[in-house]
Every structure is written in C-alpha cells, then in structure tokens.
Scaffold this active site. Sequence first.
Site, PDB file in Angstrom:
ATOM      1  N   CYS A 194       0.796  -0.986   0.246  1.00  4.51           N
ATOM      2  CA  CYS A 194      -0.155  -0.045   0.066  1.00  4.51           C
ATOM      3  C   CYS A 194       0.910   1.382   0.163  1.00  4.51           C
ATOM      4  CB  CYS A 194      -1.041  -0.075   1.178  1.00  4.51           C
ATOM      5  SG  CYS A 194      -1.823  -1.572   1.422  1.00  4.51           S
ATOM      6  N   ASP A 253      -3.866  -9.140   7.592  1.00  6.97           N
ATOM      7  CA  ASP A 253      -2.958  -9.484   8.484  1.00  6.97           C
ATOM      8  C   ASP A 253      -2.194  -8.181   9.134  1.00  6.97           C
ATOM      9  OD1 ASP A 253      -2.061  -8.667   5.774  1.00  6.97           O
ATOM     10  OD2 ASP A 253      -0.186  -8.478   5.939  1.00  6.97           O
TER      11      ASP A 253
END
EC number: 6.3.5.4
Length: 637
Positions: free
Chosen positions: A2, A98
């Site tokens: 990201c 996660d």
Amino acid sequence: MCGIFAAMTRDGLPGDRCDQLKLLEHRGPDGTGTWTSRDGKWTLGHTRLSIIGLRNGSQPMTSPDGAVHVVVNGEFYGYREIRERLRSSGYRFSTDSDSEIALHLYDQRGMQAATQLRGEFAVVIADERQRAMFAIRDRFGVKPLYYTVVNGEVFFASEIKALLALGVPAAWDLEGAIGGMGRSHEITEFAGISTVPPGCYAIARDGQVRIHPYWDWKMPTAEQMAVDTRNEAEVVAEFREALRDAVRQRLVADVEVASYLSGGIDSCAVLGLAQQEMDRPIRAFTLTFDNALYDEASIAEAQAKHVGATFHPIPITGREIAESFADAVWHSETQMFNGHGVAKFLLSRAVRNAGIKVVFTGEGSDEMLGGYPYFRVDALNNDPSLRLGQRSALLDEMLGANAATRALMMPEQVDSAEMRAVQRRLGWLPATLNVAANQAKSVAPLFRDDLPASVREFQPLVSALDRLPLSQRIAGRDRLNQMLYVNAKTVMPNFILNFLADRMEMAHSIEGRVPFLDHHVADAAARVPVSMKVKGIREKHVLREATKDVLIPEVYDRQKHPFSTPPTRDANDPMIEFYRDTFASQAAKDQPIYDMAKVSTALDKLLDYPPDQRIAVEGNLQRVASVVVMQELFDMA
C-alpha cells in the site's frame, strides 16, 4: 502492499487529502482512507492494494477505545499464529487482514511489537494518549519510509512525492546527490528529507523525530565461526529449511502469486521451492533482450519447465527503455546508473497487465551470501589457503567470465583520499567499496566548476562508515562478512531495494515478496561459514547445495551474471536520442550539479569505448540524465 502518509501539524493540512493520496495511488489502487484527529492537527492516509482480507481490510484502523490509529504498507508473515495468540489474550479482530495484528501488538507490547513482526513492511501508529506517532520500518528496508520536519511539523510517507504534496519544499541535497551508491542510507537527494533506517523505528513528538534501532544483522566473529562444529551437510540443511519456510510463508495470499525469473540461481531457487508447495503451475515472467550477452531467456525457460512452472517472456527494447526512463526515475526518486531499473519497471507493467498482483523476487541473495564479483574479490583476498599465484589465476578467471559487467563490478583500485580514509577505519581496502569510489571518481570530471568545494570534497563512504557501529558489527569479522554488513546498510536499501525492487514493482501496483530478506534467512546466512558463501570463485555455494534438487545443471554450475541492460550499440540507438534531448533541455541548464558542455563531450565519445567498458561510461550519462529528469519532474530548487 500500500501507500501511507502521516502528518503532525500545528493547524492541520491545507487543501484536500486526496492530493496526497492521488500521488500514492499506484501503490494501492483498490481503495483509499484517511483519519484526522478531532482537532484536525493529525492525519493518516492510506491507499490499499488488497492482497489478504480482500473484503474487509480497509485502513486506517482504529483501536476499540478510539485512541490508537494505524496504517500499514506491506505484509506480515506468520500473522495467523500471532492473531490466535492475541485472541487468546482477549483481543478481538474486526478484519481478516494481516495488518490488524500491528494495532493489537502495539497495545500489548508497545514498541516491542516491532520485534514480533516478520516480513516487508512500513507502519505508522498514531497514539493520541502518548501524543506521539511511531513509524516502523522492516529489518532490511524492503518497504520505503521517508520523513521530514518542517517548522516543527512532522511528515511521514511511503514516497517523497507525497511529502512534497504535503507542502515540503523540493530542493537538492547536493551531498546526497553526488554520494552515489555508497552514501549512508538515512540521506536522500532531497534536502531535509530522510529515511527511517532499516530495522529502526522513529518516535515523533513535539515537532521532533528520534530514531531507535529494534534489530540489527548480527554477523558472528571469526573466533565464533572457528568453533562452529557443524559439518557442511548440516549447514546446508539449516539454510535450506530457513529459505523453504520463508518461501512457504510468502505463498499466503488471497490472490495469485507469480514469480519473476532470470537465468540466475536466486530466482530459480525461489521458483523451484515455491513450485514444490503448489498444486498448480506458477506463472514465471522473464525479461528478454536482443543482445545475447545479456539475454537469459533460454536458461529461464528450461528452468521453468524443469520445475513445472509456465514461462512467460517479456521482450524489452532500447526504444522502450528510452521512452520509460523518465517514468522510472519519477517512481524511484533517485539517480540510475543502468537501464536495469527501467527494465524492471517495464517487466512489472507487463505482469500487472497479465492480471498479477503478487510476485516472488530473488533480490537479497547476493547481499546475504556474497554473490557479486566484488564480494568474491574480497573473499579471495582474505583466503589464507590460497597462494598468490592461485589467487591471481582465480581473479583472472573471474574477470574473464564477467564480460557483461566487469567494468561496473570489478574496476581498478582507486587511489584517493577517501579510500585511504576507508583503509584507516577498516584496516584494509575493500573491493566492495572500491566500486562506489570508482563511480564517484569517473563522474567527478562532469561536475560544474561552481559546485561548492565542500560538496566536491564530501566523502560519502567515510560518512556512511562513521554512522555505523563498526566496533560492534565489523570488528573481528571475516572481511567478506564486514562488507556484507556495510552493503546491507548502504547499497542494498539505497538502490537494490529501490529501483530494482519496490519502486519499480509498486509503480504498477505489484507486490514483490523477497524470501532472501526474511530475517530468519538472514540469521541463517550470517552463520554460514565464509568458505561456503564463496568457495574459490564459486559464489553462494551453500545456496547451490541447498536447492540443487530444483535447479537445472546450467543454473547450478553458472557463475553470477549481475542483472543489467545492454549498453548503447551505435549512433542510431534510441538512448542516444534520449540523451541528446535530455541534455539540451531547460532542466539540464537549471540543475546545479553537472556541466552540460562536459556532459555533451562525454556523450560524443561514448561509442569510442569498447562494449565491455561502455556500460560503465554510459552509467555516468544515465546519472546525469536522472538528475535532469528529477530537476524537471520535481521542480527542484
């Protein structure tokens, strides 16, 4: 993977948060999110590339009491086991991602949470109770994380361009710009903008940022290695299990995992181990060139067939490299000295167009196990079992076997004030650092005459060494291990993990997974005897033995060929046109480092050099072209 940014301001951010998020969209095109504190002074931003928890992993994430907020770039491996331990301690999870473990680990253990995280990551935690932000970077710096302080306001971001969009001025750091491969990793080419160093976390509070290490790569001393009682088979088995586990962990995803593949042992070993864990063929993507000395397609295709993967060649032309050079520099935010970064940019674009989000990559093996020619030179020069004649014969053999890159990787020894200072600090002259010194020496004649003397006389290698804990991590180690450590703190995060890894992959929303830089693999590699890292001139001996069952003989027996693109061939090469147009631009006149008359003269002489030397000379021209491109794209002051 990201994109993230964070801001701690006095009066809030001006304008729309979407401006910053837009510049990070390539890192995460699947969603965006922001959090702003009630008083408007703190902001976190996130762009998401959804890999795990596809339906419910949006960020920023907030603790149940609303006081702690987190954004994550990267992947945490072994997260399922950590999540179960946290659940048994009473923590509740609201997503399948996660990333959420970072939020609860921080609540449970504070900054000791960093030591529990495994993988490639950059994290920013905003804790309103502590009036502080905490920024954590993975152990080797696979994921980028920059920060700056401007007038008492603190900003973090995955990429420098997002900091500039937050209002940070774009200006050259001249020492960083001329520092080249060997500069200290904290320094960038942008004035006032630094990196959070690998294996460290930053604490931002009251307009100040303090850096603290949470992990370092610990090489055993030569004395400790001398009493190692393991035999070769035991060393090989230990390393194989560590690498196999790292590969297995990186197969966890809610999307398809593919692989980059060259003709070298690193990517071939990773693909082979990964394919053993899969019941479907892995798609393997390989760059191909029309220059036989640089093309590895036939070996890669045979390797893919051997392990049961499918082979997908991606042809790259000189025209494509010329046309994409500026885009690659925009994404890397640093100078390039070969077209290999641009080639990786084009490879990642093709892979994304094939519908892939996640790939295995082989970066890190050479840095763990001494794969590059200069590492082998340092190992040979420190091998007490070799007589002088034997050593010279092996060095000659290695030089002859590296026609494609010997001018870059095995230059003549530089005699300079800087290298003499290096020798005083280390007690010897490393071939590894001589590569950076040679690059600095060869590009210096192109500098402007009005470049300040303080910049001309800056010694980046010395500065980098003086920032490292030499007495703790270097003293008493074998010379090869000394250079592996230094390289891990300089060249690897500055360049290898930038324009040969994350930035070129994430330019097209591709998550690169790097098993060799798993810290468990790194610990196993540190314990490998030097003689099993480099055996004669055979590099990465332990890796060859550990993965022999998944390698074709051509790969098992092949000497290291560093990844690079072919040099310019003739006056009609598209790169010649690119150089001439770039060097004649207004940005070329505006940049403060290079004398363009000297550069143009160097370009006129480029084709006079033989091809095996031209690659190094052209590297200087690509550095100049990078500076010109940065000057224009970032409007540098």
